[in-house]
Design a protein around this motif. Structure first.
Motif, PDB file in Angstrom:
ATOM      1  N   TYR A 149       0.851  -1.199   0.000  1.00  0.00           N
ATOM      2  CA  TYR A 149       0.000   0.000   0.000  1.00  0.00           C
ATOM      3  C   TYR A 149       0.880   1.239   0.000  1.00  0.00           C
ATOM      4  O   TYR A 149       1.829   1.335   0.780  1.00  0.00           O
ATOM      5  N   GLU A 150       0.541   2.206  -0.850  1.00  0.00           N
ATOM      6  CA  GLU A 150       1.209   3.506  -0.782  1.00  0.00           C
ATOM      7  C   GLU A 150       0.124   4.588  -0.855  1.00  0.00           C
ATOM      8  O   GLU A 150      -0.299   5.009  -1.935  1.00  0.00           O
TER       9      GLU A 150
ATOM     10  N   GLY B 125       5.360   8.151  -6.758  1.00  0.00           N
ATOM     11  CA  GLY B 125       5.392   6.687  -6.627  1.00  0.00           C
ATOM     12  C   GLY B 125       6.772   6.077  -6.783  1.00  0.00           C
ATOM     13  O   GLY B 125       6.905   4.929  -7.213  1.00  0.00           O
ATOM     14  N   ALA B 126       7.818   6.808  -6.395  1.00  0.00           N
ATOM     15  CA  ALA B 126       9.194   6.322  -6.632  1.00  0.00           C
ATOM     16  C   ALA B 126       9.438   4.959  -5.976  1.00  0.00           C
ATOM     17  O   ALA B 126      10.043   4.072  -6.598  1.00  0.00           O
ATOM     18  N   LEU B 127       8.979   4.781  -4.746  1.00  0.00           N
ATOM     19  CA  LEU B 127       9.256   3.492  -4.089  1.00  0.00           C
ATOM     20  C   LEU B 127       8.452   2.368  -4.741  1.00  0.00           C
ATOM     21  O   LEU B 127       8.968   1.271  -4.958  1.00  0.00           O
ATOM     22  N   PHE B 128       7.207   2.655  -5.093  1.00  0.00           N
ATOM     23  CA  PHE B 128       6.390   1.627  -5.757  1.00  0.00           C
ATOM     24  C   PHE B 128       7.091   1.101  -7.011  1.00  0.00           C
ATOM     25  O   PHE B 128       7.239  -0.110  -7.203  1.00  0.00           O
ATOM     26  N   TYR B 129       7.517   2.016  -7.901  1.00  0.00           N
ATOM     27  CA  TYR B 129       8.121   1.562  -9.161  1.00  0.00           C
ATOM     28  C   TYR B 129       9.381   0.748  -8.888  1.00  0.00           C
ATOM     29  O   TYR B 129       9.628  -0.269  -9.529  1.00  0.00           O
ATOM     30  N   THR B 130      10.181   1.211  -7.937  1.00  0.00           N
ATOM     31  CA  THR B 130      11.430   0.489  -7.659  1.00  0.00           C
ATOM     32  C   THR B 130      11.129  -0.925  -7.169  1.00  0.00           C
ATOM     33  O   THR B 130      11.739  -1.900  -7.624  1.00  0.00           O
ATOM     34  N   LEU B 131      10.177  -1.041  -6.255  1.00  0.00           N
ATOM     35  CA  LEU B 131       9.841  -2.372  -5.735  1.00  0.00           C
ATOM     36  C   LEU B 131       9.260  -3.252  -6.838  1.00  0.00           C
ATOM     37  O   LEU B 131       9.586  -4.433  -6.940  1.00  0.00           O
ATOM     38  N   ASN B 132       8.442  -2.661  -7.658  1.00  0.00           N
ATOM     39  CA  ASN B 132       7.800  -3.456  -8.718  1.00  0.00           C
ATOM     40  C   ASN B 132       8.807  -3.833  -9.806  1.00  0.00           C
ATOM     41  O   ASN B 132       8.791  -4.951 -10.321  1.00  0.00           O
ATOM     42  N   ASN B 133       9.701  -2.895 -10.151  1.00  0.00           N
ATOM     43  CA  ASN B 133      10.746  -3.203 -11.147  1.00  0.00           C
ATOM     44  C   ASN B 133      11.582  -4.394 -10.698  1.00  0.00           C
ATOM     45  O   ASN B 133      12.040  -5.191 -11.507  1.00  0.00           O
ATOM     46  N   LYS B 134      11.817  -4.472  -9.393  1.00  0.00           N
ATOM     47  CA  LYS B 134      12.676  -5.533  -8.865  1.00  0.00           C
ATOM     48  C   LYS B 134      11.894  -6.809  -8.547  1.00  0.00           C
ATOM     49  O   LYS B 134      12.464  -7.763  -8.020  1.00  0.00           O
TER      50      LYS B 134
ATOM     51  N   GLY C  69      -0.187 -13.603  -5.972  1.00  0.00           N
ATOM     52  CA  GLY C  69      -0.968 -13.581  -4.716  1.00  0.00           C
ATOM     53  C   GLY C  69      -0.928 -12.225  -4.053  1.00  0.00           C
ATOM     54  O   GLY C  69      -1.766 -11.907  -3.208  1.00  0.00           O
ATOM     55  N   GLY C  70       0.042 -11.385  -4.423  1.00  0.00           N
ATOM     56  CA  GLY C  70       0.122 -10.053  -3.808  1.00  0.00           C
ATOM     57  C   GLY C  70      -0.517  -9.008  -4.707  1.00  0.00           C
ATOM     58  O   GLY C  70      -0.613  -9.201  -5.922  1.00  0.00           O
ATOM     59  N   GLN C  71      -0.940  -7.924  -4.110  1.00  0.00           N
ATOM     60  CA  GLN C  71      -1.542  -6.831  -4.880  1.00  0.00           C
ATOM     61  C   GLN C  71      -0.926  -5.510  -4.453  1.00  0.00           C
ATOM     62  O   GLN C  71      -0.417  -5.398  -3.333  1.00  0.00           O
ATOM     63  N   ALA C  72      -1.008  -4.516  -5.319  1.00  0.00           N
ATOM     64  CA  ALA C  72      -0.532  -3.176  -4.935  1.00  0.00           C
ATOM     65  C   ALA C  72      -1.718  -2.221  -4.954  1.00  0.00           C
ATOM     66  O   ALA C  72      -2.552  -2.270  -5.856  1.00  0.00           O
ATOM     67  N   PHE C  73      -1.779  -1.352  -3.948  1.00  0.00           N
ATOM     68  CA  PHE C  73      -2.853  -0.368  -3.809  1.00  0.00           C
ATOM     69  C   PHE C  73      -2.206   1.004  -3.703  1.00  0.00           C
ATOM     70  O   PHE C  73      -1.512   1.291  -2.718  1.00  0.00           O
ATOM     71  N   LEU C  74      -2.412   1.835  -4.717  1.00  0.00           N
ATOM     72  CA  LEU C  74      -1.836   3.179  -4.705  1.00  0.00           C
ATOM     73  C   LEU C  74      -2.967   4.179  -4.569  1.00  0.00           C
ATOM     74  O   LEU C  74      -3.991   4.060  -5.257  1.00  0.00           O
ATOM     75  N   SER C  75      -2.788   5.186  -3.723  1.00  0.00           N
ATOM     76  CA  SER C  75      -3.856   6.189  -3.581  1.00  0.00           C
ATOM     77  C   SER C  75      -3.259   7.535  -3.191  1.00  0.00           C
ATOM     78  O   SER C  75      -2.115   7.633  -2.744  1.00  0.00           O
ATOM     79  N   ASP C  76      -4.079   8.558  -3.344  1.00  0.00           N
ATOM     80  CA  ASP C  76      -3.663   9.932  -3.057  1.00  0.00           C
ATOM     81  C   ASP C  76      -4.940  10.775  -3.107  1.00  0.00           C
ATOM     82  O   ASP C  76      -5.953  10.342  -3.655  1.00  0.00           O
ATOM     83  N   VAL C  77      -4.883  11.989  -2.530  1.00  0.00           N
ATOM     84  CA  VAL C  77      -6.063  12.867  -2.612  1.00  0.00           C
ATOM     85  C   VAL C  77      -5.984  13.835  -3.777  1.00  0.00           C
ATOM     86  O   VAL C  77      -6.908  14.627  -3.961  1.00  0.00           O
TER      87      VAL C  77
END
Ligand SMILES: C[S@@+](CC[C@H](N)C(=O)[O-])C[C@H]1O[C@@H](n2cnc3c(N)ncnc32)[C@H](O)[C@@H]1O
Length: 296
Positions: A46-47, A53-62, A70-78
């Protein structure tokens, strides 16, 4: 090729995704430190203050986020325009690329203020194109709105701004597949046991000179306290979390007790209204897992 439309050699898309906007508080400079501290294993990611989204992309790239396994990513912002842009890129970046090519070809001072004045667009691709165009050409990549929610940052002084970067947008498109992207407040996320949340809220500032306004609502002391309370609930639920914030007495006091562990990092601060306020300043990294000085 239109000015500002940069083509880059094609690399495997999945491994080169990176933020498609410059974002205040972007975490690229701290990424190595953050990566070392990500839990060795977790289920969903979750972010809730996603920004660029710098950390998301890095984690997903790797392949650290196990999307599809089985895992999912949830990105959100206002930030409405930011989230629409993520969703447009996720669905199909090609119409957006075409629009950005058009904007890049027409870019000049008058055109910037013309696009800036379009506050009530309905078309999602146009909202996304305006958002990226303004982000790449405005002063310092700031996203600041007035009390009516209208973007009001002046044009920046760039010789040849990179307005349209097709390969970067296509890489983001691939990386964002199967990701849930939501416009919501950080309080509305619902992670479960063994999920991992990275919180990167607007920095707490002690004086009114610091930049904390990202969307229409300020993120003040009340929101920082609500975030701490959420962290306590998540800990009780068995959720891992890592949180970045500035090193201020309030933040230290909020997270002074167990289960919180605080580490001090030096982070270059990119945006501050006062130019002398730039440079390396301390940032706190707070977690509810791992040792105090290294990653899991
Ligand atoms: C420090 S920035 C995040 C930077 C991001 N980690 C990056 O690497 O670019 C903070 C983000 O929080 C968002 N935000 C502000 N108030 C929020 C709220 N109440 N709930 C969710 N997001 C919020 C802002 O729109 C902004 O994108």
């Amino acid at each position: 090729m239109p000015v500002g439309c940069m083509s880059q050699p094609t690399l495997p898309n999945f491994q080169r995704a990176k933020p498609f906007v410059k974002w205040v508080g972007g975490k690229r400079s701290l990424l190595p430190e953050l990566l070392r501290r990500v839990p060795a294993q977790f289920k969903n990611y979750y972010e809730p203050f996603v920004g660029g989204g710098a950390l998301f992309y890095t984690l997903n790239n790797k392949g650290i986020i196990d999307i599809g396994g089985g895992g999912q990513a949830f990105l959100s912002d206002v930030n409405f325009d930011l989230i629409i842009t993520y969703q447009v890129i996720q669905r199909d970046p090609e119409p957006l690329i075409a629009k950005l090519r058009e904007y890049a070809a027409k870019h000049n001072k008058g055109y910037y203020y013309h696009i800036r004045s379009q506050h009530q667009l309905d078309d999602r691709v146009e909202i996304a194109a305006r958002f990226i165009y303004l982000n790449k050409t405005c002063f310092n990549g700031l996203w600041r709105v007035n009390s009516k929610g209208e973007f009001n940052v002046p044009i920046g002084s760039y010789e040849n701004p990179a307005i349209c970067q097709p390969e970067d947008l296509r890489a983001c498109h691939v990386s964002l597949q199967a990701v849930e992207i939501t416009l919501c407040d950080f309080c509305d996320i619902a992670p479960c046991t063994d999920d991992f949340v990275y919180f990167d809220p607007p920095y707490h500032t002690q004086t009114s000179s610091g930049f904390t306004k990202y969307a229409q609502d300020d993120f003040g002391e009340g929101e920082h306290k609500a975030l701490r309370d959420l962290c306590r609930c998540l800990h009780e639920r068995g959720v891992f979390f890592m949180l970045s914030n500035s090193d201020t007495p309030l933040v230290r006091a909020l997270y002074a007790d167990a289960p919180f562990r605080i580490e001090v990092m030096q982070a270059p601060r990119m945006v501050n209204r006062n130019p002398t306020g730039r440079g390396a300043i301390n940032e706190l990294l707070i977690r509810n897992y791992g040792k105090e000085t290294d990653g899991e």
